[in-house]
Motif scaffolding. Structure first.
Motif, PDB file in Angstrom:
ATOM      1  N   GLY A  86       0.863  -1.204  -0.061  1.00 29.27           N
ATOM      2  CA  GLY A  86      -0.016   0.174  -0.014  1.00 29.27           C
ATOM      3  C   GLY A  86       0.800   1.444  -0.022  1.00 29.27           C
ATOM      4  N   ARG A  87       1.959   1.109   0.654  1.00 26.40           N
ATOM      5  CA  ARG A  87       3.152   2.260   0.550  1.00 26.40           C
ATOM      6  C   ARG A  87       3.925   2.321  -0.533  1.00 26.40           C
ATOM      7  N   LYS A  88       3.720   1.226  -1.592  1.00 25.92           N
ATOM      8  CA  LYS A  88       4.482   1.224  -2.917  1.00 25.92           C
ATOM      9  C   LYS A  88       5.814   0.681  -2.418  1.00 25.92           C
ATOM     10  N   ASP A  89       6.177   0.142  -1.499  1.00 26.31           N
ATOM     11  CA  ASP A  89       7.417  -0.209  -1.233  1.00 26.31           C
ATOM     12  C   ASP A  89       7.427  -1.836  -1.339  1.00 26.31           C
ATOM     13  N   THR A  90       7.793  -2.257  -2.539  1.00 26.63           N
ATOM     14  CA  THR A  90       7.807  -3.807  -3.067  1.00 26.63           C
ATOM     15  C   THR A  90       9.058  -4.366  -2.682  1.00 26.63           C
ATOM     16  N   GLN A  91      10.129  -3.779  -2.394  1.00 28.57           N
ATOM     17  CA  GLN A  91      11.361  -4.255  -2.027  1.00 28.57           C
ATOM     18  C   GLN A  91      11.321  -4.924  -0.361  1.00 28.57           C
ATOM     19  N   THR A  92      10.551  -4.176   0.317  1.00 34.16           N
ATOM     20  CA  THR A  92      10.508  -4.439   1.781  1.00 34.16           C
ATOM     21  C   THR A  92       9.530  -5.780   1.774  1.00 34.16           C
ATOM     22  N   ALA A  93       8.521  -5.716   0.982  1.00 35.52           N
ATOM     23  CA  ALA A  93       7.494  -6.712   0.919  1.00 35.52           C
ATOM     24  C   ALA A  93       8.286  -7.861   0.552  1.00 35.52           C
ATOM     25  N   GLU A  94       9.304  -8.018  -0.457  1.00 37.12           N
ATOM     26  CA  GLU A  94       9.737  -9.159  -0.989  1.00 37.12           C
ATOM     27  C   GLU A  94      10.934  -9.628   0.020  1.00 37.12           C
ATOM     28  N   THR A  95      11.576  -8.842   0.771  1.00 43.97           N
ATOM     29  CA  THR A  95      12.380  -9.009   2.003  1.00 43.97           C
ATOM     30  C   THR A  95      11.488  -9.940   2.873  1.00 43.97           C
ATOM     31  N   ILE A  96      10.509  -9.279   3.234  1.00 44.16           N
ATOM     32  CA  ILE A  96       9.612  -9.904   4.211  1.00 44.16           C
ATOM     33  C   ILE A  96       9.221 -11.436   3.848  1.00 44.16           C
ATOM     34  N   LEU A  97       8.991 -11.914   2.584  1.00 44.45           N
ATOM     35  CA  LEU A  97       8.699 -12.952   2.062  1.00 44.45           C
ATOM     36  C   LEU A  97       9.880 -13.970   1.979  1.00 44.45           C
ATOM     37  N   GLY A  98      10.990 -13.384   1.676  1.00 41.07           N
ATOM     38  CA  GLY A  98      12.429 -14.259   1.761  1.00 41.07           C
ATOM     39  C   GLY A  98      12.600 -14.541   3.229  1.00 41.07           C
ATOM     40  N   ASN A  99      12.620 -13.829   4.267  1.00 31.70           N
ATOM     41  CA  ASN A  99      12.881 -14.088   5.423  1.00 31.70           C
ATOM     42  C   ASN A  99      11.771 -15.009   6.096  1.00 31.70           C
ATOM     43  N   CYS A 100      10.406 -14.964   5.784  1.00 29.79           N
ATOM     44  CA  CYS A 100       9.521 -15.925   6.021  1.00 29.79           C
ATOM     45  C   CYS A 100       9.720 -17.270   5.608  1.00 29.79           C
ATOM     46  N   THR A 101      10.383 -17.420   4.373  1.00 28.76           N
ATOM     47  CA  THR A 101      10.589 -18.723   3.827  1.00 28.76           C
ATOM     48  C   THR A 101      11.727 -19.276   4.764  1.00 28.76           C
ATOM     49  N   VAL A 102      12.694 -18.429   4.957  1.00 27.92           N
ATOM     50  CA  VAL A 102      14.100 -18.985   5.651  1.00 27.92           C
ATOM     51  C   VAL A 102      13.717 -19.459   7.079  1.00 27.92           C
ATOM     52  N   VAL A 103      12.755 -18.673   7.682  1.00 27.40           N
ATOM     53  CA  VAL A 103      12.288 -19.161   9.055  1.00 27.40           C
ATOM     54  C   VAL A 103      11.538 -20.503   9.084  1.00 27.40           C
ATOM     55  N   LEU A 104      10.642 -20.530   8.064  1.00 27.82           N
ATOM     56  CA  LEU A 104       9.967 -21.732   7.870  1.00 27.82           C
ATOM     57  C   LEU A 104      10.708 -22.887   7.609  1.00 27.82           C
ATOM     58  N   LEU A 105      11.764 -22.837   6.848  1.00 29.05           N
ATOM     59  CA  LEU A 105      12.817 -23.952   6.764  1.00 29.05           C
ATOM     60  C   LEU A 105      13.555 -24.419   8.057  1.00 29.05           C
ATOM     61  N   GLY A 106      13.703 -23.568   8.908  1.00 26.57           N
ATOM     62  CA  GLY A 106      14.382 -23.806  10.264  1.00 26.57           C
ATOM     63  C   GLY A 106      13.446 -24.459  11.121  1.00 26.57           C
ATOM     64  N   LEU A 107      11.948 -23.919  11.076  1.00 28.54           N
ATOM     65  CA  LEU A 107      10.872 -24.504  12.015  1.00 28.54           C
ATOM     66  C   LEU A 107      10.666 -25.884  11.652  1.00 28.54           C
ATOM     67  N   SER A 108      10.563 -26.218  10.420  1.00 32.22           N
ATOM     68  CA  SER A 108      10.215 -27.512   9.698  1.00 32.22           C
ATOM     69  C   SER A 108      11.028 -28.386  10.401  1.00 32.22           C
ATOM     70  N   VAL A 109      12.451 -28.223  10.438  1.00 32.27           N
ATOM     71  CA  VAL A 109      13.374 -29.056  10.793  1.00 32.27           C
ATOM     72  C   VAL A 109      13.371 -29.757  12.108  1.00 32.27           C
ATOM     73  N   VAL A 110      13.181 -28.490  13.013  1.00 32.31           N
ATOM     74  CA  VAL A 110      12.837 -28.714  14.392  1.00 32.31           C
ATOM     75  C   VAL A 110      11.854 -29.439  14.737  1.00 32.31           C
ATOM     76  N   LEU A 111      10.559 -29.022  14.344  1.00 34.73           N
ATOM     77  CA  LEU A 111       9.266 -29.792  14.324  1.00 34.73           C
ATOM     78  C   LEU A 111       9.316 -30.937  14.142  1.00 34.73           C
ATOM     79  N   THR A 112       9.816 -31.470  13.045  1.00 32.41           N
ATOM     80  CA  THR A 112       9.903 -32.814  12.539  1.00 32.41           C
ATOM     81  C   THR A 112      10.443 -33.652  13.448  1.00 32.41           C
ATOM     82  N   ALA A 113      11.850 -33.343  13.797  1.00 35.59           N
ATOM     83  CA  ALA A 113      12.684 -34.174  14.842  1.00 35.59           C
ATOM     84  C   ALA A 113      11.735 -34.143  16.246  1.00 35.59           C
ATOM     85  N   VAL A 114      11.337 -33.262  16.915  1.00 38.73           N
ATOM     86  CA  VAL A 114      10.755 -33.263  18.176  1.00 38.73           C
ATOM     87  C   VAL A 114       9.603 -33.961  17.976  1.00 38.73           C
ATOM     88  N   PHE A 115       8.697 -33.706  17.038  1.00 39.43           N
ATOM     89  CA  PHE A 115       7.567 -34.778  17.173  1.00 39.43           C
ATOM     90  C   PHE A 115       7.614 -36.241  16.779  1.00 39.43           C
TER      91      PHE A 115
END
Length: 454
Positions: A86-115
Motif C-alpha cells: 500500500g506504501r508502494k514499497d515492493t522491496q521490503t515486501a519481497e524481503t519479508i517473503l524471503g525471510n519468512c521462507t528461511v524461518v519456515l525451513l528452520g521451524l520445519s526441521v525442528v518440529l519434525t525432529a521433536v514430534f
C-alpha cells in the motif's frame, strides 16, 4: 507491480469484497475437506472405525501446532507485506517473503525432529488410552514427515492472497484437496493401510500444494517474488512479522492445550465415547469457523493495503461488509446445528452409540456459536491493521483466560460433569465476543463507524 495492485485502492469496495472473499472462502472450505474426508473414511473403517476416529482426533493437537507455526510466519508476514504494498514499497515486501521462507525451513526441521522423537509421550498427554494410542501413533508418525510441506503450503499461500491473487490461492488449496480425495480411499481401503494411509494421502497432497505455491511465488505473474538475495536473515524484520503473527499463533497453538484439557477431562468423566464426540465436534467447529476465516482472509488485503495508503473510508466500508458476512454465516450455522444435530454427526460415524451420545451434547457445545461471527471479524481486523498487542490479548482471552479454567471449574459445580465440560465452550464464546466487540468499538469507533461509502 503497482499497476496490478491499484484496484485494491480504487475499485468499488462492495465489488472488490466479493471478488476477494469468494475464492478465499472456497479455499477454506476446500481445506476443510482434508479433515472431513479423512475422518469420514476413517470413521467407516470396518470393525475399528470408532476407535480409529478417536485416535486421529487425539492427533489434532500436534497437527494444530504444525499449522500454528505456519500461521506465526505466514499470517504475521502477509499483512505486513500488504501494508508495504500500500506504501508502494515492493522491496521490503519481497524481503519479508524471503525471510519468512528461511524461518519456515528452520521451524520445519525442528518440529519434525521433536514430534518424531516424542510422539508417543505427547499423544498420551493429549488423552490417548491404550485402545486409541496405536491408531494415533500410526497416523502421527506418518503425518509428521510432511511438516515442511504443510509449512510452505499454508504459510506462503498467505502471500499469494495478500497480493490479491485469491483465485490462485484457491487453486493451490484445491490442487491438494483433489489429490487427497483421490488418494484417501486408495490408501485406506484398497491398499489396507488404515489411518496410516489417510496420513500419507495428506502428506502427498500438501507436498503438491507446496510445490504449486513455490512455483507461483518464483514466477513472473507474482507481484512480490521469492528471491535469493531477499532470503538473507534480517533480525529486526523477522521480529516484526513474528510479533504480528503471535496472535494467530496463540489462537491456534492454544487449541493444542485446549484439546489436551478437553480430552483429559472428557476421558476422566465420560470415557472414550466422550472423547470420540469431541473429535466429531472439533470437525463441525471447523465447518462453522473456517468459512468465516475465509471472509477475514479475503478482506485482509483490502484492509491492510488501504490502511497503508491511509484511506480509512475504504477500510471502514470493507469492515462493515466483513462483519455482516461473518455474522450471517455464524447465525446460519448455529440454526442448522440446533435443528439438525444428528444429521451432521452421522456424516462422520455410523456407530449408533457415538451418534446417540454426541446428539445429546452437541447443542450444549455450540450453544453460543452465533456470537463467533462478530468476534472473528473484529479480531482479524485488529490483525489486518497491524495491531499486534490487542490481537494477542484477544487470542489469549477466549481460550487461556476463559475456556481452559472453565473446563476444570464447571465439573466441580455441576452434577453432570461431562455436560459441564462441554458447557465451558458456549460460556467462553459469549464472554470473549462481548469483550472483543467492546475493545474494537472503543479503539476504532471514530475511524470505522462514522464512514459508510461502499
Amino acid at each position: 507491480m503497482n499497476e496490478n495492485k491499484d484496484y485494491l485502492g480504487t475499485e468499488r469496495i462492495s465489488k472488490l469484497f466479493v471478488r476477494m472473499v469468494i475464492p478465499s472462502v472456497v479455499a477454506q472450505l476446500i481445506s476443510l475437506i482434508y479433515n472431513i474426508v479423512d475422518r469420514i473414511y476413517i470413521g467407516h473403517i470396518p470393525g475399528s472405525g470408532s476407535l480409529a476416529l478417536t485416535g486421529v482426533g487425539i492427533c489434532m493437537p500436534l497437527v494444530i501446532i504444525i499449522s500454528a507455526f505456519a500461521s506465526l510466519v505466514g499470517i504475521g508476514g502477509a499483512p505486513l507485506a500488504s501494508i508495504h504494498l500500500g506504501r508502494k514499497d515492493t522491496q521490503t515486501a519481497e524481503t519479508i517473503l524471503g525471510n519468512c521462507t528461511v524461518v519456515l525451513l528452520g521451524l520445519s526441521v525442528v518440529l519434525t525432529a521433536v514430534f518424531q522423537f516424542f510422539a508417543a509421550d505427547l499423544l498420551m498427554l493429549f488423552g490417548a488410552s491404550k485402545n486409541t494410542l496405536p491408531f494415533a501413533l500410526e497416523y502421527m508418525r506418518t503425518y509428521v514427515w510432511g511438516t515442511i510441506f504443510v509449512q510452505f503450503a499454508l504459510a506462503l499461500n498467505n502471500f499469494i492472497t495478500a497480493q490479491g491473487f485469491t483465485r490462485i490461492s484457491m487453486i493451490t488449496v484445491l490442487t491438494g484437496a483433489v489429490c487427497n480425495i483421490i488418494l484417501d480411499p486408495i490408501f485406506i481401503f484398497s491398499m489396507n493401510m488404515g489411518v496410516r494411509g489417510a496420513a500419507l494421502a495428506t502428506v502427498i497432497s500438501q507436498a503438491l500444494s507446496a510445490v504449486f505455491v513455490l512455483l507461483f511465488l518464483s514466477g513472473r505473474k507474482t507481484g512480490i517474488r521469492l528471491k535469493r538475495h531477499c532470503m538473507k536473515p534480517d533480525i529486526k524484520l523477522i521480529l516484526r512479522f513474528l510479533s504480528l503473527g503471535l496472535s494467530p499463533f496463540v489462537m491456534q497453538s492454544t487449541e493444542c492445550i485446549l484439546s489436551i484439557c478437553f480430552n483429559n477431562s472428557l476421558l476422566k468423566y465420560g470415557g472414550d465415547i466422550a472423547v470420540g464426540a469431541m473429535s466429531v465436534f472439533a470437525t463441525i467447529m471447523q465447518l462453522a469457523t473456517l468459512p468465516m476465516m475465509g471472509f477475514a482472509q479475503g478482506a485482509q488485503p483490502i484492509t491492510s493495503y488501504n490502511y497503508g495508503a491511509d484511506n480509512w473510508d475504504r477500510v471502514a466500508a470493507n469492515f462493515k461488509l466483513l462483519l455482516t458476512a461473518s455474522l450471517s454465516y455464524s447465525a446460519l450455522m448455529w440454526i442448522v446445528i440446533l435443528l439438525f444435530p444428528q444429521l451432521l454427526i452421522q456424516i462422520f460415524t455410523n456407530d449408533p452409540v457415538l451418534i446417540s451420545y454426541s446428539s445429546s451434547m452437541i447443542r450444549i457445545y455450540f450453544g453460543m456459536l452465533i456470537f463467533m461471527g462478530a468476534q472473528l471479524a473484529c479480531q482479524n481486523t485488529f490483525l489486518a491493521l497491524g495491531n499486534a498487542k490487542v490481537s494477542l490479548f484477544l487470542a489469549l482471552l477466549r481460550k487461556v483466560f476463559l475456556l481452559i479454567p472453565l473446563i476444570y471449574i464447571l465439573p466441580v459445580l455441576i452434577s453432570n460433569q461431562t455436560a459441564a465440560v462441554f458447557l465451558a465452550e458456549p460460556i467462553a464464546d459469549a464472554l470473549a465476543a462481548i469483550t472483543t466487540l467492546t475493545l474494537f468499538c472503543l479503539q476504532y469507533r471514530n475511524q470505522l463507524f462514522s464512514r459508510s461509502k461502499i
